[in-house]
Design an enzyme around this catalytic site. Structure first.
Site, PDB file in Angstrom:
ATOM      1  N   GLN A  42       0.736  -1.277   0.126  1.00 23.63           N
ATOM      2  CA  GLN A  42       0.197  -0.018  -0.105  1.00 23.63           C
ATOM      3  C   GLN A  42       0.871   1.184  -0.046  1.00 23.63           C
ATOM      4  OE1 GLN A  42      -3.160   0.350   3.113  1.00 23.63           O
ATOM      5  NE2 GLN A  42      -3.647   2.187   2.356  1.00 23.63           N
ATOM      6  N   PHE A  43       1.266   1.716  -1.208  1.00 19.95           N
ATOM      7  CA  PHE A  43       2.096   2.791  -1.349  1.00 19.95           C
ATOM      8  C   PHE A  43       1.579   4.165  -0.817  1.00 19.95           C
ATOM      9  CE2 PHE A  43      -0.511   4.251  -5.004  1.00 19.95           C
ATOM     10  CZ  PHE A  43      -0.081   5.530  -4.953  1.00 19.95           C
ATOM     11  N   THR A  44       0.268   4.170  -0.404  1.00 23.53           N
ATOM     12  CA  THR A  44      -0.077   5.393  -0.083  1.00 23.53           C
ATOM     13  C   THR A  44       0.282   5.804   1.377  1.00 23.53           C
ATOM     14  OG1 THR A  44      -2.373   4.468   0.589  1.00 23.53           O
ATOM     15  CG2 THR A  44      -2.250   5.578  -1.333  1.00 23.53           C
TER      16      THR A  44
END
Length: 148
Positions: free
Chosen positions: A78-80
């Protein structure tokens, strides 16, 4: 690297209406790779995830790790999580690793995890995923391992 870990009764991840990973009691770990991260940070984050004592002992205290209870582990990229949210109303992703680096380091994390915690389930890097969970407690922690 940064991870949000949640103690769960169960969790699953679905891509294109197909469940690709599911666990019972254990940890759901959302993981982001930041620009300066290396395999060293991945190894340290993994060590912390499997050894972090967030499960209750006989007295109800958080004294047991995922390893101690032999629980399930679901790791979802989850890059966010690496977003800079300090100003404005729109997140900035300048701290996030570029997709190629993120994919490579997430792949490394998968290989390392399969070695020390067989049976781990994974989300799919870069996919539109639906994550379902029942957070037990609720118990949620943020773990960050910085490049040093």
């Amino acid at each position: 690297m940064i991870s949000v870990i949640q103690r769960v009764s169960n969790a699953s991840v679905t891509v294109n209406d197909r469940k690709i990973g599911a666990i019972g009691t254990g940890i759901l770990a959302l993981v982001a790779v930041e620009q300066e991260d290396t395999e060293k940070q991945a190894d340290r984050l993994l060590e912390r995830i499997v050894n972090y004592r967030i499960f209750p002992d006989e007295q109800g205290r958080m004294n047991l790790s995922l390893r101690a209870i032999n629980g399930g582990l679901l790791i979802v990229p989850q890059f966010t999580l690496a977003a800079d949210t300090n100003s404005g109303n729109r997140p900035s992703f300048t701290r996030s690793a570029p997709p190629e680096k993120g994919r490579k380091l997430f792949g490394y994390l998968q290989t390392a995890t399969d070695t020390i915690h067989p049976g781990t389930q994974y989300g799919e890097f870069g996919a539109d995923m639906q994550v379902a969970l029942i957070n037990s407690g609720p118990v949620t922690f943020t773990l960050r391992v910085s490049a040093s």
